[in-house]
Design a protein around this motif. Structure first.
Motif, PDB file in Angstrom:
ATOM      1  N   ILE A 344      33.366  37.984  38.714  1.00 41.94           N
ATOM      2  CA  ILE A 344      33.771  38.718  39.920  1.00 41.94           C
ATOM      3  C   ILE A 344      35.047  38.112  40.506  1.00 41.94           C
ATOM      4  N   ALA A 345      35.039  36.799  40.690  1.00 41.92           N
ATOM      5  CA  ALA A 345      36.096  36.143  41.464  1.00 41.92           C
ATOM      6  C   ALA A 345      37.407  35.987  40.701  1.00 41.92           C
ATOM      7  N   THR A 346      37.337  35.659  39.414  1.00 41.45           N
ATOM      8  CA  THR A 346      38.557  35.268  38.714  1.00 41.45           C
ATOM      9  C   THR A 346      39.535  36.418  38.505  1.00 41.45           C
ATOM     10  N   PRO A 347      39.126  37.540  37.892  1.00 40.83           N
ATOM     11  CA  PRO A 347      40.120  38.616  37.722  1.00 40.83           C
ATOM     12  C   PRO A 347      40.677  39.113  39.049  1.00 40.83           C
ATOM     13  N   ARG A 348      39.825  39.252  40.037  1.00 45.17           N
ATOM     14  CA  ARG A 348      40.254  39.770  41.333  1.00 45.17           C
ATOM     15  C   ARG A 348      41.304  38.851  41.958  1.00 45.17           C
TER      16      ARG A 348
END
Length: 405
Positions: A344-348
C-alpha cells in the motif's frame, strides 16, 4: 537491533554498485539507440546481452531465488538492498541480473511446485537466461482484483489432455520473442463449493496451436520493451498434456499467493531504488537551475520536497526491511500484515516523490530526455499490479478489526 548488512550482502552491494556505475547507467542511452535500429521493437538490444554476460561473470545472477540449488541462496533480507539498487535502472538492471519479472515469479513457482520434468524442461533454461516466460492471470472481462472471478476454463478432454479457452490481457513478457512458456491460471472446477479451490495453473508452450498473442498493451503510452512487453492473449481450444499441470488441481489460488508474496517485496525494494534516483535527479536539477534570481536549491518549496522525499524513503526502507526479516523468520503468512502495508505505502509514496521530481524538471520531466516520466509510469502501475491498493487495504483493515468484532 543491528541495522548493518552482513558480510555477504555488503560484498554483493559493492559489486553491484560498481556494475551499475561502470556498465548499467552508461548502457541506458546505448540501449535506446540500438532498439531504434532493430527490425522488431521486441527484439533484445545487443547491449542487454552484454550486460547479462558481465553480470553473470561477476556472480550477480539469479540473486532473487533463495533456493541454493537454483539461485544465490540469499534470504529476503539479504536480497532486499540488492533489489533496491537495481530499481535505480528498472528497465535494464533486473534483466541484466536475470532478476526481472515475470520470470522471477515463474521460476519461483517452478522451483517450489514444479515436477522434475517441468524443472528440467523450463526452469533450467530460465535460470540460464536462455528463454523468457509469461504469467497469464489477469482478464479484461472481469474484475481481476478478485482472482475468484477468473473465467478462463481448463477442462479435461479424455484422460490425458487439458483444453484451455479464455482471454487474458496485460500478460507481462508475452511480446518477447524469447518467451517460450506461459503459466496460465484458469478454472478446472468452476462450480466447486470452495471458490479458492476452483483454479489451477498449467504450463502452455508459446507455440501451442490455438494460443494467439493478439496485441501489445501499453502502459501510459510505454511498451515496456525490456520486460518483454504486456500482451492481450487469447486461448482457443489450446490443448496441453495433463502432465503440464503445476502442483495439483485446485491449487492455483494458493500457488498464486505464494508467487505474489516475494514479488511484492521485490517490487517495493525496486521502487525505493527508483525514489533514490529521483532524489538524486532532484538535487542535481536544483543546484544547476536558477529561477527568480536564485538557484532552485535555495527555493523553500524545493528544499521541502527534497526533505520530505528523504524522510519518506527512510521510513519505507525500514518497513520493507522489517517485512523481509519477518518473511525469513516467520514465513510469508506471518508477515501478511507487513507485506500488505508495504504494498500500500511504497508505490503510493514513490509516485508522489516522482511527481515532485517531474515538477522540478518542468517540461523535461515529462519528456523522453530524462527517466522520470517512465519511472513515474512504472511506479503508478504498481498501485495496480500484484493487487490494487484497495484490495490490500480491505484485507489489512479486516485483520486489524478482527480482534474487536
Amino acid at each position: 537491533m543491528d541495522f548493518a548488512f552482513d558480510a555477504r550482502t555488503e560484498e554483493l552491494r559493492k559489486n553491484l554498485l560498481s556494475f551499475m556505475d561502470e556498465h548499467v547507467y552508461p548502457a541506458e542511452a546505448v540501449a535506446d539507440e540500438q532498439r531504434a535500429a532493430l527490425a522488431s521493437p521486441w527484439d533484445t538490444p545487443q547491449i542487454v546481452e552484454d550486460l547479462k554476460a558481465e553480470a553473470r561473470g561477476r556472480g550477480l545472477w539469479n540473486l532473487f531465488l533463495p533456493d541454493e540449488e537454483y539461485g544465490a541462496g540469499l534470504t529476503n533480507l539479504q536480497y532486499a538492498p540488492l533489489a533496491e539498487i537495481t530499481g535505480r535502472s528498472p528497465q535494464l538492471a533486473p534483466t541484466a541480473l536475470n532478476c526481472a519479472a515475470p520470470d522471477t515469479g515463474n521460476m519461483e513457482v517452478l522451483a517450489q511446485f514444479g515436477s522434475e520434468a517441468q524443472k528440467k524442461q523450463w526452469l533450467r533454461p530460465l535460470l540460464a537466461g536462455e528463454i523468457r516466460s509469461a504469467f497469464a492471470m489477469t482478464e479484461p472481462d472481469v474484475a481481476s482484483s478478485d482472482a475468484t472471478n477468473i473465467e478462463t476454463r481448463i477442462e479435461r478432454d479424455g484422460g490425458g489432455t487439458y483444453v484451455i479457452n479464455g482471454r487474458k490481457w496485460y500478460i507481462s513478457g508475452a511480446m518477447n520473442p524469447l518467451c517460450r512458456i506461459f503459466i496460465v491460471m484458469g478454472k478446472t472446477d468452476p462450480d466447486g463449493a470452495d471458490v479458492r479451490r476452483q483454479q489451477s495453473m498449467v504450463l502452455v508452450p508459446r507455440d501451442t496451436p490455438g494460443l494467439e498473442v493478439r496485441r501489445a498493451m501499453q502502459v501510459y503510452g510505454y511498451e515496456d520493451h525490456y520486460h518483454g512487453g504486456h500482451a492481450e492473449v487469447v486461448f482457443h481450444d489450446v490443448r496441453v498434456p495433463t502432465a503440464n499441470l503445476i502442483g495439483e488441481e485446485g491449487g492455483g489460488f494458493g500457488i498464486a499467493q505464494a508467487r505474489l508474496g516475494p514479488g511484492r517485496i521485490h517490487h517495493c525494494m525496486r521502487l525505493i531504488g527508483m525514489a533514490e534516483r529521483a532524489i538524486e535527479l532532484m538535487c542535481r536539477r536544483a543546484v544547476s537551475r536558477t529561477a527568480f534570481g536564485k538557484p532552485l536549491a535555495r527555493q523553500g518549496v524545493v528544499r521541502q520536497w527534497i526533505a520530505d522525499a528523504r524522510v519518506a524513503v527512510e521510513q519505507l526502507r525500514l518497513l520493507v526491511l522489517k517485512t523481509a526479516w519477518l518473511m525469513d523468520t516467520v514465513g510469508n503468512k506471518g508477515a501478511h500484515t507487513e507485506i500488505q502495508a508495504i504494498k500500500i505505502a511504497t508505490p503510493r509514496t514513490v509516485v508522489d516523490i516522482l511527481d515532485r521530481a517531474v515538477q522540478l524538471y518542468g517540461a523535461g520531466g515529462v519528456s523522453q530526455d530524462f527517466p522520470l516520466a517512465e519511472l513515474w509510469a512504472a511506479a503508478r502501475t504498481l498501485r495496480l499490479a500484484d493487487g490494487p491498493d484497495e484490495v490490500h487495504q480491505r484485507s489489512l483493515a479486516r485483520r486489524e478489526l478482527k480482534a474487536y468484532l
